[in-house]
Design a protein around this motif. Sequence first.
Motif, PDB file in Angstrom:
ATOM      1  N   SER A 182       0.814  -1.210   0.000  1.00 47.22           N
ATOM      2  CA  SER A 182       0.000   0.000   0.000  1.00 47.22           C
ATOM      3  C   SER A 182       0.853   1.269   0.000  1.00 47.22           C
ATOM      4  CB  SER A 182      -0.899   0.014   1.247  1.00 47.22           C
ATOM      5  OG  SER A 182      -1.543   1.264   1.399  1.00 47.22           O
ATOM      6  N   GLN A 203       0.649  -0.517  -4.771  1.00 41.87           N
ATOM      7  CA  GLN A 203      -0.693   0.067  -4.881  1.00 41.87           C
ATOM      8  C   GLN A 203      -0.585   1.577  -4.741  1.00 41.87           C
ATOM      9  OE1 GLN A 203      -2.275   1.337  -1.811  1.00 41.87           O
ATOM     10  NE2 GLN A 203      -4.066   2.086  -2.921  1.00 41.87           N
ATOM     11  N   TYR A 205      -2.202   5.284  -4.286  1.00 40.34           N
ATOM     12  CA  TYR A 205      -3.138   6.371  -4.047  1.00 40.34           C
ATOM     13  C   TYR A 205      -2.460   7.606  -4.645  1.00 40.34           C
ATOM     14  CZ  TYR A 205      -5.791   3.615  -0.610  1.00 40.34           C
ATOM     15  OH  TYR A 205      -6.565   2.664   0.013  1.00 40.34           O
ATOM     16  N   THR A 231      -5.604   2.433  -7.426  1.00 39.80           N
ATOM     17  CA  THR A 231      -6.889   2.203  -6.773  1.00 39.80           C
ATOM     18  C   THR A 231      -7.885   3.267  -7.218  1.00 39.80           C
ATOM     19  OG1 THR A 231      -5.984   1.060  -4.858  1.00 39.80           O
ATOM     20  CG2 THR A 231      -8.082   2.167  -4.555  1.00 39.80           C
ATOM     21  N   ASP A 233     -11.386   3.086  -6.457  1.00 41.93           N
ATOM     22  CA  ASP A 233     -12.696   2.896  -5.806  1.00 41.93           C
ATOM     23  C   ASP A 233     -12.919   3.792  -4.598  1.00 41.93           C
ATOM     24  OD1 ASP A 233     -11.142   1.740  -3.784  1.00 41.93           O
ATOM     25  OD2 ASP A 233     -11.635  -0.307  -4.359  1.00 41.93           O
ATOM     26  N   ARG A 234     -12.094   4.827  -4.426  1.00 41.98           N
ATOM     27  CA  ARG A 234     -12.252   5.662  -3.251  1.00 41.98           C
ATOM     28  C   ARG A 234     -12.680   7.090  -3.606  1.00 41.98           C
ATOM     29  NH1 ARG A 234     -10.210   5.145   1.563  1.00 41.98           N
ATOM     30  NH2 ARG A 234     -11.715   6.812   1.864  1.00 41.98           N
ATOM     31  N   TYR A 284      -6.625  10.335  -2.333  1.00 47.60           N
ATOM     32  CA  TYR A 284      -7.209   9.353  -3.240  1.00 47.60           C
ATOM     33  C   TYR A 284      -7.395   9.835  -4.672  1.00 47.60           C
ATOM     34  CZ  TYR A 284      -8.091   7.599   1.397  1.00 47.60           C
ATOM     35  OH  TYR A 284      -7.927   7.192   2.689  1.00 47.60           O
ATOM     36  N   GLY A 308     -10.313  -2.035  -8.426  1.00 47.10           N
ATOM     37  CA  GLY A 308     -11.602  -1.468  -8.078  1.00 47.10           C
ATOM     38  C   GLY A 308     -12.613  -1.540  -9.199  1.00 47.10           C
ATOM     39  N   SER A 329     -12.462  -5.481  -7.249  1.00 44.22           N
ATOM     40  CA  SER A 329     -12.340  -5.185  -5.824  1.00 44.22           C
ATOM     41  C   SER A 329     -13.310  -4.088  -5.427  1.00 44.22           C
ATOM     42  CB  SER A 329     -10.905  -4.736  -5.500  1.00 44.22           C
ATOM     43  OG  SER A 329     -10.758  -4.404  -4.137  1.00 44.22           O
ATOM     44  N   HIS A 331     -12.630  -2.857  -2.264  1.00 38.20           N
ATOM     45  CA  HIS A 331     -11.846  -2.433  -1.108  1.00 38.20           C
ATOM     46  C   HIS A 331     -12.197  -3.271   0.125  1.00 38.20           C
ATOM     47  CE1 HIS A 331      -9.071   1.073  -0.894  1.00 38.20           C
ATOM     48  NE2 HIS A 331      -9.129   0.856   0.400  1.00 38.20           N
ATOM     49  N   ARG A 334     -15.179  -2.001   1.809  1.00 41.89           N
ATOM     50  CA  ARG A 334     -14.936  -0.723   2.483  1.00 41.89           C
ATOM     51  C   ARG A 334     -15.071   0.475   1.546  1.00 41.89           C
ATOM     52  NH1 ARG A 334     -11.123  -1.840   6.915  1.00 41.89           N
ATOM     53  NH2 ARG A 334     -10.042   0.122   6.581  1.00 41.89           N
ATOM     54  N   ALA A 335     -15.450   0.249   0.289  1.00 42.41           N
ATOM     55  CA  ALA A 335     -15.458   1.343  -0.675  1.00 42.41           C
ATOM     56  C   ALA A 335     -16.828   1.976  -0.850  1.00 42.41           C
ATOM     57  CB  ALA A 335     -14.926   0.866  -2.027  1.00 42.41           C
TER      58      ALA A 335
END
Length: 433
Positions: A182, A203, A205, A231, A233-234, A284, A308, A329, A331, A334-335
């Motif tokens: 991450s 990964q 961000y 990522t 999906d945020r 993000y 995502g 995904s 998350h 969590r997304a």
Amino acid sequence: MNDIESGPTPALEDASHARRHFLKFLSGSPLLMGSSASGLMAALAAALPGEVAAQSYDVLRAQAPKVGEIIEAPEHALNVMDFEPAAKKALAAAPAHWGYMATGVDDDSTLRANHEDFEKIRIKVRRLIDARNIDTRVQLFGTEYASPIFLSPVSSQRAFHPEAELAVARAAGAKKQLMVLSTSSNSAPADVARAHGMPIWFQLYPTDDWNVTQALIRRAEEAGAKAIVLTVDRQGGRNTETLFRARRVDTRQCMGCHTAGFSNEVARKPVFERLDVSHVTNLYGTGMTWEFVAKLRAATKAKVVLKGIMTRDDAVRALSAGVDGIIVSNHGGRAEASGQSTIGALPEVVAGARGKIPVLIDGGVRRGTDVFKALALGATAVGIGRPYCWGLAAFGQPGVATVLDILQREFETILRQAGATSLQQINPAMVAA
């Protein structure tokens, strides 16, 4: 003289040979490690006359180790779920840290759907196939891994254990399994790559400052990262109620570590060290569009993977954008509060990718059978997040290693039961909804 006096018969020799192999198998099992299990094995061996080994039922009759409701050592675990209460107990003094690991969004319905939807899929088994030799190797971007089970990125692992991502990297590297690190890790990418001993994926961000994004990419590349995992999906925000409830009962003074402002948020994250983040307003990249993906593609020589993706349309768009891979995904639930599981979305994403690029998946994987089901529906590799973090929080590196052992053993077992001896033999006809 009778048969016993004149020596063993061929049948007895065959039985002795088989039983010796059985004891050798037991001795290598992660469930029979540690002092109590070693004593059990020694007692079995001592009770056997000469070369005659115990029958398989003897281990069931022997005295079992005393284990309470919560395991106290990795070798006590029967499945990866046994690590969850052990992790919660280990983090009892830090309820907010446990809440961060456990939370989904809103009422956690998407989190639950991730796992529950695996249970709706049945596996078709086949008989009379020689499945003694199993090959679980997988190739991803030119690197061979021993298993299709990979470790998904999880932020801030020092909240769970002092050795954080380094313990995870050593456990995964020893088993030659892929690790995705991450952006918000507590360990530098170069240090994690050395501990892992194989190419990691990074990964990303991206933040909303392109200069910072470029610096993050360079640091990942310098660490030998084979892929940049963006990522996506945020972007919509989230309501992590389980975390918020856990914070209410945490009596510690958290502001010493978690002070306001982006600079303070990333100050303890090594990948941001010495970077000017004064123009960053969020981690993000909430304004990202497909044009950003093209910009990223042009900015790195590493492979670009989008994490995502949950629909066929977005998979088609990703393919046309020139990305090298997709991770289905949400998350880990969590997304977003979509209620859409990743395993439910997998078939349409695979259809959108048209076999042109690998499609990976994470979210809700708790059993080796889950891994098999995802591969049968078209996944190239299958990620875990919470399970290895439970192992990390409870027991450090040995906990992570045992989680990986258990999942791999379960996966190999279902391969044999389904009559597949390699990943290439797994196909959609082997499962049914």
